[in-house]
Design a protein around this motif. Structure first.
Motif, PDB file in Angstrom:
ATOM      1  N   GLN A   7      27.504 -28.940  41.832  1.00 13.65           N
ATOM      2  CA  GLN A   7      27.379 -29.674  40.584  1.00 13.65           C
ATOM      3  C   GLN A   7      27.035 -28.772  39.400  1.00 13.65           C
ATOM      4  OE1 GLN A   7      24.135 -32.645  40.081  1.00 13.65           O
ATOM      5  NE2 GLN A   7      25.799 -34.127  39.787  1.00 13.65           N
ATOM      6  N   ALA A   8      26.202 -27.783  39.619  1.00 12.73           N
ATOM      7  CA  ALA A   8      25.803 -26.902  38.524  1.00 12.73           C
ATOM      8  C   ALA A   8      27.001 -26.165  37.930  1.00 12.73           C
ATOM      9  CB  ALA A   8      24.759 -25.893  39.008  1.00 12.73           C
ATOM     10  N   ILE A   9      27.915 -25.714  38.792  1.00  8.17           N
ATOM     11  CA  ILE A   9      29.111 -25.012  38.314  1.00  8.17           C
ATOM     12  C   ILE A   9      30.070 -25.993  37.647  1.00  8.17           C
ATOM     13  CG2 ILE A   9      31.077 -23.593  38.982  1.00  8.17           C
ATOM     14  CD1 ILE A   9      28.417 -22.171  39.159  1.00  8.17           C
ATOM     15  N   LYS A  10      30.199 -27.194  38.233  1.00  5.40           N
ATOM     16  CA  LYS A  10      31.055 -28.215  37.613  1.00  5.40           C
ATOM     17  C   LYS A  10      30.603 -28.514  36.190  1.00  5.40           C
ATOM     18  CE  LYS A  10      32.314 -30.821  41.802  1.00  5.40           C
ATOM     19  NZ  LYS A  10      32.194 -32.133  42.491  1.00  5.40           N
ATOM     20  N   HIS A  11      29.294 -28.667  36.020  1.00 11.25           N
ATOM     21  CA  HIS A  11      28.759 -28.990  34.698  1.00 11.25           C
ATOM     22  C   HIS A  11      29.000 -27.853  33.709  1.00 11.25           C
ATOM     23  CE1 HIS A  11      25.758 -32.325  36.111  1.00 11.25           C
ATOM     24  NE2 HIS A  11      27.032 -32.639  36.290  1.00 11.25           N
ATOM     25  N   ARG A  12      28.827 -26.625  34.166  1.00  9.25           N
ATOM     26  CA  ARG A  12      29.088 -25.482  33.281  1.00  9.25           C
ATOM     27  C   ARG A  12      30.535 -25.490  32.797  1.00  9.25           C
ATOM     28  NH1 ARG A  12      25.676 -20.900  33.226  1.00  9.25           N
ATOM     29  NH2 ARG A  12      23.853 -21.061  34.583  1.00  9.25           N
ATOM     30  N   CYS A  13      31.452 -25.668  33.729  1.00 10.46           N
ATOM     31  CA  CYS A  13      32.874 -25.641  33.374  1.00 10.46           C
ATOM     32  C   CYS A  13      33.258 -26.826  32.492  1.00 10.46           C
ATOM     33  CB  CYS A  13      33.729 -25.621  34.636  1.00 10.46           C
ATOM     34  SG  CYS A  13      33.601 -24.084  35.593  1.00 10.46           S
ATOM     35  N   ALA A  14      32.707 -28.010  32.801  1.00 10.84           N
ATOM     36  CA  ALA A  14      33.028 -29.194  32.010  1.00 10.84           C
ATOM     37  C   ALA A  14      32.504 -29.051  30.581  1.00 10.84           C
ATOM     38  CB  ALA A  14      32.442 -30.441  32.668  1.00 10.84           C
ATOM     39  N   ASP A  15      31.280 -28.570  30.445  1.00 11.11           N
ATOM     40  CA  ASP A  15      30.713 -28.372  29.107  1.00 11.11           C
ATOM     41  C   ASP A  15      31.523 -27.349  28.316  1.00 11.11           C
ATOM     42  OD1 ASP A  15      28.728 -30.179  29.677  1.00 11.11           O
ATOM     43  OD2 ASP A  15      27.177 -28.670  30.078  1.00 11.11           O
ATOM     44  N   LEU A  16      31.934 -26.299  29.012  1.00 11.22           N
ATOM     45  CA  LEU A  16      32.703 -25.260  28.340  1.00 11.22           C
ATOM     46  C   LEU A  16      34.079 -25.777  27.918  1.00 11.22           C
ATOM     47  CD1 LEU A  16      32.598 -22.365  27.406  1.00 11.22           C
ATOM     48  CD2 LEU A  16      33.441 -21.632  29.648  1.00 11.22           C
ATOM     49  N   LEU A  17      34.687 -26.611  28.750  1.00  7.29           N
ATOM     50  CA  LEU A  17      35.975 -27.209  28.387  1.00  7.29           C
ATOM     51  C   LEU A  17      35.858 -28.009  27.085  1.00  7.29           C
ATOM     52  CD1 LEU A  17      38.916 -28.082  28.901  1.00  7.29           C
ATOM     53  CD2 LEU A  17      38.007 -29.919  30.344  1.00  7.29           C
ATOM     54  N   LEU A  18      34.806 -28.808  26.976  1.00  4.07           N
ATOM     55  CA  LEU A  18      34.609 -29.602  25.760  1.00  4.07           C
ATOM     56  C   LEU A  18      34.451 -28.697  24.540  1.00  4.07           C
ATOM     57  CD1 LEU A  18      32.182 -32.388  27.043  1.00  4.07           C
ATOM     58  CD2 LEU A  18      34.605 -32.613  26.515  1.00  4.07           C
ATOM     59  N   GLU A  19      33.712 -27.621  24.698  1.00  4.62           N
ATOM     60  CA  GLU A  19      33.485 -26.722  23.573  1.00  4.62           C
ATOM     61  C   GLU A  19      34.772 -25.997  23.165  1.00  4.62           C
ATOM     62  OE1 GLU A  19      30.131 -24.141  23.905  1.00  4.62           O
ATOM     63  OE2 GLU A  19      28.847 -25.691  24.762  1.00  4.62           O
ATOM     64  N   VAL A  20      35.546 -25.564  24.138  1.00  4.32           N
ATOM     65  CA  VAL A  20      36.804 -24.875  23.824  1.00  4.32           C
ATOM     66  C   VAL A  20      37.775 -25.822  23.124  1.00  4.32           C
ATOM     67  CG1 VAL A  20      38.846 -23.766  24.821  1.00  4.32           C
ATOM     68  CG2 VAL A  20      36.569 -23.156  25.649  1.00  4.32           C
ATOM     69  N   GLU A  21      37.849 -27.057  23.579  1.00 14.30           N
ATOM     70  CA  GLU A  21      38.744 -28.019  22.934  1.00 14.30           C
ATOM     71  C   GLU A  21      38.282 -28.350  21.521  1.00 14.30           C
ATOM     72  OE1 GLU A  21      41.717 -29.129  23.883  1.00 14.30           O
ATOM     73  OE2 GLU A  21      41.497 -27.692  25.507  1.00 14.30           O
ATOM     74  N   ALA A  22      36.978 -28.429  21.320  1.00 19.12           N
ATOM     75  CA  ALA A  22      36.461 -28.667  19.971  1.00 19.12           C
ATOM     76  C   ALA A  22      36.773 -27.483  19.061  1.00 19.12           C
ATOM     77  CB  ALA A  22      34.959 -28.923  20.026  1.00 19.12           C
ATOM     78  N   ALA A  23      36.635 -26.280  19.608  1.00 15.84           N
ATOM     79  CA  ALA A  23      36.966 -25.075  18.835  1.00 15.84           C
ATOM     80  C   ALA A  23      38.447 -25.062  18.484  1.00 15.84           C
ATOM     81  CB  ALA A  23      36.596 -23.817  19.625  1.00 15.84           C
ATOM     82  N   ARG A  24      39.287 -25.471  19.421  1.00 18.69           N
ATOM     83  CA  ARG A  24      40.724 -25.515  19.157  1.00 18.69           C
ATOM     84  C   ARG A  24      41.028 -26.508  18.026  1.00 18.69           C
ATOM     85  NH1 ARG A  24      42.339 -25.732  23.964  1.00 18.69           N
ATOM     86  NH2 ARG A  24      43.205 -23.632  24.111  1.00 18.69           N
ATOM     87  N   SER A  25      40.371 -27.638  18.035  1.00 19.55           N
ATOM     88  CA  SER A  25      40.576 -28.614  16.966  1.00 19.55           C
ATOM     89  C   SER A  25      40.152 -28.044  15.616  1.00 19.55           C
ATOM     90  CB  SER A  25      39.780 -29.893  17.264  1.00 19.55           C
ATOM     91  OG  SER A  25      40.280 -30.543  18.416  1.00 19.55           O
ATOM     92  N   ALA A  26      39.010 -27.357  15.590  1.00 20.75           N
ATOM     93  CA  ALA A  26      38.536 -26.748  14.337  1.00 20.75           C
ATOM     94  C   ALA A  26      39.512 -25.692  13.853  1.00 20.75           C
ATOM     95  CB  ALA A  26      37.144 -26.136  14.555  1.00 20.75           C
ATOM     96  N   SER A  27      40.028 -24.898  14.778  1.00 18.54           N
ATOM     97  CA  SER A  27      40.978 -23.842  14.423  1.00 18.54           C
ATOM     98  C   SER A  27      42.288 -24.433  13.905  1.00 18.54           C
ATOM     99  CB  SER A  27      41.247 -22.954  15.638  1.00 18.54           C
ATOM    100  OG  SER A  27      42.313 -22.056  15.396  1.00 18.54           O
ATOM    101  N   TYR A  28      42.821 -25.441  14.600  1.00 18.66           N
ATOM    102  CA  TYR A  28      44.082 -26.055  14.189  1.00 18.66           C
ATOM    103  C   TYR A  28      43.952 -26.708  12.813  1.00 18.66           C
ATOM    104  CZ  TYR A  28      46.119 -25.496  18.879  1.00 18.66           C
ATOM    105  OH  TYR A  28      46.621 -25.004  20.047  1.00 18.66           O
ATOM    106  N   HIS A  29      42.819 -27.364  12.585  1.00 15.04           N
ATOM    107  CA  HIS A  29      42.629 -28.006  11.283  1.00 15.04           C
ATOM    108  C   HIS A  29      42.564 -26.954  10.175  1.00 15.04           C
ATOM    109  CE1 HIS A  29      41.268 -30.744   8.203  1.00 15.04           C
ATOM    110  NE2 HIS A  29      40.185 -30.016   8.003  1.00 15.04           N
ATOM    111  N   ALA A  30      41.829 -25.876  10.429  1.00 12.93           N
ATOM    112  CA  ALA A  30      41.720 -24.818   9.417  1.00 12.93           C
ATOM    113  C   ALA A  30      43.076 -24.192   9.129  1.00 12.93           C
ATOM    114  CB  ALA A  30      40.726 -23.753   9.884  1.00 12.93           C
ATOM    115  N   SER A  31      43.869 -23.971  10.157  1.00 11.95           N
ATOM    116  CA  SER A  31      45.213 -23.412   9.961  1.00 11.95           C
ATOM    117  C   SER A  31      46.084 -24.366   9.162  1.00 11.95           C
ATOM    118  CB  SER A  31      45.879 -23.123  11.309  1.00 11.95           C
ATOM    119  OG  SER A  31      45.188 -22.120  12.014  1.00 11.95           O
TER     120      SER A  31
END
Length: 369
Positions: A268-292
């Motif tokens: 579970q600890a690894i699952k949570h790390r990966c899931a949290d990171l996925l959310l952050e990467v997708e949010a970063a992608r949205s911020a990047s796409y909007h800025a572009s």
């Protein structure tokens, strides 16, 4: 390759660049190039120019480019960030090419953009100085009017490809404030040295100017601020690609690394790390796409979007690189594994064009907080 504006054409661009880089820029090749004198493979750069047309990607068609903009540029940079590709592309196209294209200076565009588009000219932008500040208002390098144009004096630090670029676009202080000045890299009064950098996949240089001849490009402080906004938006796209690569590597390792007779990804600890990171990467992608997207025009929202993307994408890449190492365990700390290269890129790019805290402060000022 001619870029378009439709989603299908952009995805075709992404797929073409990804296939090309997977074939010509695998990890083993990146490691060879980062230790070479050139810092990149000239043959691969030539293929990027001739086969994919990447050098002219964000250059108007009348100057030999394909007429794309920050959106198309962001797609390519995201793919390059995935593989930490050493190349003149970022400095020449994302920095100098965009600066010239946005300058409104027809003479400067006609003089240098065609050579950038056909790959015969490499270029970069020099802003930061020995103080480490990337704020245009902190620039001390001086531009003095001369009969033949301008003369520049001062020292520039952390200039991407500054030791090797054919053309330097230098931010210097004139009578009306900071402006952008074009200096030939091989001209008299220019002394350049390569810096020892944390990130071996990106070369940085020190540029000393002593009465170097220069031509002014564009206007004063507002234009320089635009150049910086375009630079941080481009960097954010690259950071998203690198963060995605870290997430992919962590997830794949978690699937195959067995501990206590189970893949570590089942804990579970690894699952949570990966899931949290996925959310952050997708949010970063949205911020990047909007800025572009907002940077593709003259939107008043660009400074806000750029500051947000710069602050958030930098932080996400650093977190992704650290989590990748953590999930890999001991092997992630070794020189032979690529995880440390992504952490080096993360910490190095985190400070390019201003630290995340500076962009957060600017964002707060822009929205009136």
């Amino acid at each position: 390759m001619v870029t378009g504006t439709s989603t299908a054409e952009r995805e075709q661009l992404r797929a073409s660049v990804r296939r090309f880089l997977a074939d010509r820029s695998p990890s083993a090749a990146v490691r060879r190039w980062m230790e070479s004198d050139e810092g990149h493979d000239p043959a691969v750069w030539r293929q990027m120019v001739d086969q994919l047309g990447l050098a002219g990607l964000a250059i108007p068609e009348e100057y030999g480019g394909s007429g794309g903009g920050p959106v198309e540029l962001g797609i390519v940079l995201e793919e390059m960030g995935r593989g930490l590709v050493p190349s003149p592309f970022f400095a020449t196209v994302a920095l100098a090419g965009q600066a010239l294209a946005a300058s409104g200076d027809d003479a400067a565009k006609a003089r240098w953009l065609p050579a950038i588009a056909d790959g015969s000219l490499t270029a970069t932008v020099a802003l930061a100085e020995e103080t480490g500040s990337w704020r245009p208002e902190d620039v001390a390098a001086a531009a003095t009017p001369a009969d033949d144009g301008w003369r520049l004096s001062g020292t520039k630090m952390f200039v991407i490809d500054g030791h090797s670029a054919d053309l330097l676009l230098v931010v210097a202080r004139a009578g009306d404030g900071p402006g952008l000045f074009a200096v030939e890299g091989a001209s008299a009064g220019v002394n350049r040295t390569r810096l020892d950098a944390l990130d071996p996949t990106r070369r940085l240089g020190r540029v000393e100017l002593d009465g170097a001849e220069a031509l002014r490009v564009g206007g004063a402080t507002p234009f320089v601020r635009t150049v910086l906004d375009l630079a941080v938006v481009a960097l954010a796209a690259e950071q998203v690609g690198a963060a995605q690569a870290c997430l992919n590597a962590a997830v794949e390792y978690a699937k195959v690394r067995v501990q206590f007779d189970r893949p570590v990804g089942s804990f579970q600890a690894i699952k949570h790390r990966c899931a949290d990171l996925l959310l952050e990467v997708e949010a970063a992608r949205s911020a990047s796409y909007h800025a572009s997207s907002v940077s593709a025009g003259e939107s008043a929202e660009r400074p806000v979007a750029a500051a947000l993307a710069a602050a958030y994408c930098s932080a996400v890449l650093t977190r992704a690189a650290k989590e990748n190492i953590q999930i890999h365990g001991g092997i992630g700390y070794t020189w032979e594994h690529d995880a440390h290269l992504y952490l080096r890129r993360a910490k190095s790019s985190e400070l390019l064009f201003g630290a995340p805290s500076e962009h957060r402060a600017r964002l707060a000022d822009l929205v009136g907080i």
